[in-house]
Design an enzyme around this catalytic site. Structure first.
Site, PDB file in Angstrom:
ATOM      1  N   ASP A 186      19.364 -22.188  17.482  1.00 28.15           N
ATOM      2  CA  ASP A 186      18.005 -22.268  18.023  1.00 28.15           C
ATOM      3  C   ASP A 186      18.138 -22.422  19.546  1.00 28.15           C
ATOM      4  O   ASP A 186      18.874 -23.293  20.024  1.00 28.15           O
ATOM      5  CB  ASP A 186      17.298 -23.485  17.404  1.00 28.15           C
ATOM      6  CG  ASP A 186      15.838 -23.561  17.808  1.00 28.15           C
ATOM      7  OD1 ASP A 186      15.524 -23.338  18.998  1.00 28.15           O
ATOM      8  OD2 ASP A 186      15.013 -23.867  16.932  1.00 28.15           O
ATOM      9  N   TYR A 191       1.382 -16.777  27.368  1.00 29.22           N
ATOM     10  CA  TYR A 191       2.666 -16.145  27.718  1.00 29.22           C
ATOM     11  C   TYR A 191       2.854 -16.202  29.243  1.00 29.22           C
ATOM     12  O   TYR A 191       3.905 -16.618  29.741  1.00 29.22           O
ATOM     13  CB  TYR A 191       2.642 -14.704  27.224  1.00 29.22           C
ATOM     14  CG  TYR A 191       3.835 -13.866  27.587  1.00 29.22           C
ATOM     15  CD1 TYR A 191       5.072 -14.095  27.013  1.00 29.22           C
ATOM     16  CD2 TYR A 191       3.710 -12.805  28.490  1.00 29.22           C
ATOM     17  CE1 TYR A 191       6.163 -13.296  27.330  1.00 29.22           C
ATOM     18  CE2 TYR A 191       4.797 -12.005  28.807  1.00 29.22           C
ATOM     19  CZ  TYR A 191       6.019 -12.252  28.224  1.00 29.22           C
ATOM     20  OH  TYR A 191       7.098 -11.465  28.537  1.00 29.22           O
ATOM     21  N   GLY A 234      19.318 -15.329  22.324  1.00 27.19           N
ATOM     22  CA  GLY A 234      18.257 -14.398  21.907  1.00 27.19           C
ATOM     23  C   GLY A 234      18.808 -12.980  21.891  1.00 27.19           C
ATOM     24  O   GLY A 234      18.129 -12.016  22.234  1.00 27.19           O
ATOM     25  N   ASP A 237      21.557 -16.165  18.299  1.00 26.73           N
ATOM     26  CA  ASP A 237      20.171 -15.859  17.967  1.00 26.73           C
ATOM     27  C   ASP A 237      19.745 -16.828  16.872  1.00 26.73           C
ATOM     28  O   ASP A 237      20.597 -17.479  16.248  1.00 26.73           O
ATOM     29  CB  ASP A 237      20.005 -14.406  17.502  1.00 26.73           C
ATOM     30  CG  ASP A 237      18.583 -13.892  17.728  1.00 26.73           C
ATOM     31  OD1 ASP A 237      18.361 -13.147  18.697  1.00 26.73           O
ATOM     32  OD2 ASP A 237      17.685 -14.273  16.943  1.00 26.73           O
ATOM     33  N   LEU A 240      19.582 -10.817  19.638  1.00 25.47           N
ATOM     34  CA  LEU A 240      19.182  -9.763  18.700  1.00 25.47           C
ATOM     35  C   LEU A 240      17.775  -9.250  18.997  1.00 25.47           C
ATOM     36  O   LEU A 240      17.227  -8.443  18.258  1.00 25.47           O
ATOM     37  CB  LEU A 240      19.268 -10.268  17.254  1.00 25.47           C
ATOM     38  CG  LEU A 240      20.662 -10.727  16.810  1.00 25.47           C
ATOM     39  CD1 LEU A 240      20.649 -11.135  15.338  1.00 25.47           C
ATOM     40  CD2 LEU A 240      21.707  -9.644  17.028  1.00 25.47           C
TER      41      LEU A 240
END
Ligand code: SER
Length: 317
Positions: A53, A142, A8, A34, A10
């Site tokens: 992914d 979340y 992740g 990413d 970026l």
């Protein structure tokens, strides 16, 4: 921490942790992944990068083997407001992505950093000086994914001896990478709008207090915790860190000390207001300070001065 994988890379946190890790440890020792490759060419071209992914454990396993990775920063996640628009997608990415990293870490003996959040708390949590160990019954998907992630980190540590480490980030404010889909995004947007238009329409009520941190302190914290002596860490789920707590009215007042004409108005987004109202006003972060030496440098005054100067200089306003 010598050979690092950032998943992740970026995103808001990833792109700045990646820059600093490459500066400290050497570009060839910091591998980035990413799910996209259409932004931030300098970062993509500045060292090893793979389009992956975060849920693809096999691909991550291969990268860890190939580059002899010893530390994984697992940063791929949907933020709070985006997650409410796609709860199943948020659960899928936030949990299955984390499990993929934890499994690879178990197999290869890597340390794993995972960001948790103020979102891991809920309306029944003490709102003022929220303790490190307290009630965690969040009401957003979340938050549900963040608490589950904290429990998974504890589980992998106790069951499999994986070196899991994490931070409950407040809202992160940066002048490089914009956030995307968070409840605390207003605190970043307000500076850009202040410089460009001298006005900001805020989606949270003016008296909504939340913890925030300036990106340089967030990056230092993410590196400091991974450099810490593992035997000093009693908490393997995630640590509260709190650099400053303020509400939109206060932030606007500090902006006015630099841009006196600045005005703020309010158009409340009920979804993000409900999320913010369920989160702490200000956390207590004694454990982070004692166990791995968290020491933020920026408060609201110094962050505001730096944000306004940097944005003004860059945009030539
Ligand atoms: N900044 C995040 C959000 O607003 C909180 O971790 O979703």
């Amino acid at each position: 921490m010598q050979r690092i994988l950032i998943i992740g890379a970026l995103g808001q946190l990833g792109s700045e942790i990646a820059l600093e890790c490459r500066r400290r440890y050497g570009a060839e020792n910091v591998v980035l992944t990413d799910i996209r490759n259409d932004v931030n060419r300098p970062l993509i071209e500045g060292g090893p990068f793979y389009l992956v992914d975060a849920r693809d454990g096999k691909a991550i396993d291969e990268i860890v083997r190939r580059h002899k990775i010893d530390t994984i920063y697992h940063l791929a996640a949907l933020l709070s407001a985006r997650a409410e628009q796609d709860p199943l997608g948020a659960w899928n990415l936030n949990i299955n992505g984390l499990i993929a990293s934890l499994e690879v870490a178990r197999e290869h003996g890597c340390a794993v950093f995972t960001p948790s959040s103020i979102g891991a708390f809920g309306p029944t949590t003490p709102k003022q000086f929220t303790p490190q160990d307290t009630i965690q019954r969040p009401t957003s998907i979340y938050g549900v994914s963040k608490v589950s992630g904290e429990l998974l980190c504890d589980y992998y540590h106790h069951r499999w001896d994986v070196d899991t480490r994490g931070i409950r980030f407040p809202g992160v404010i940066s002048n490089l990478t914009p956030p995307g889909g968070g409840t605390t995004d207003y605190a970043v947007e307000i500076y850009y709008e202040a410089v460009r238009n001298k006005h900001y329409t805020c989606f949270l009520r003016g008296d909504t207090y939340l913890d925030m941190i300036y990106m340089p302190d967030a990056v230092d914290a993410a590196i400091a915790i991974m450099e810490a002596d593992p035997s000093a860490l009693r908490h393997r789920n995630a640590f509260n860190i709190a650099a400053m707590s303020f509400c939109p009215e206060e932030q606007a007042a500090y902006i006015r000390t630099h841009i006196p004409e600045f005005t703020i108005s309010y158009a409340i987004d009920p979804v993000r207001q409900a999320i913010a109202d369920s989160w702490p006003d200000c956390m207590e972060d004694y454990a982070a300070r004692v166990e791995w030496g968290f020491t933020p440098r920026y408060d609201l005054a110094s962050m505001t001065a730096d944000m306004i100067k940097t944005i003004t200089d860059r945009e030539g306003v």
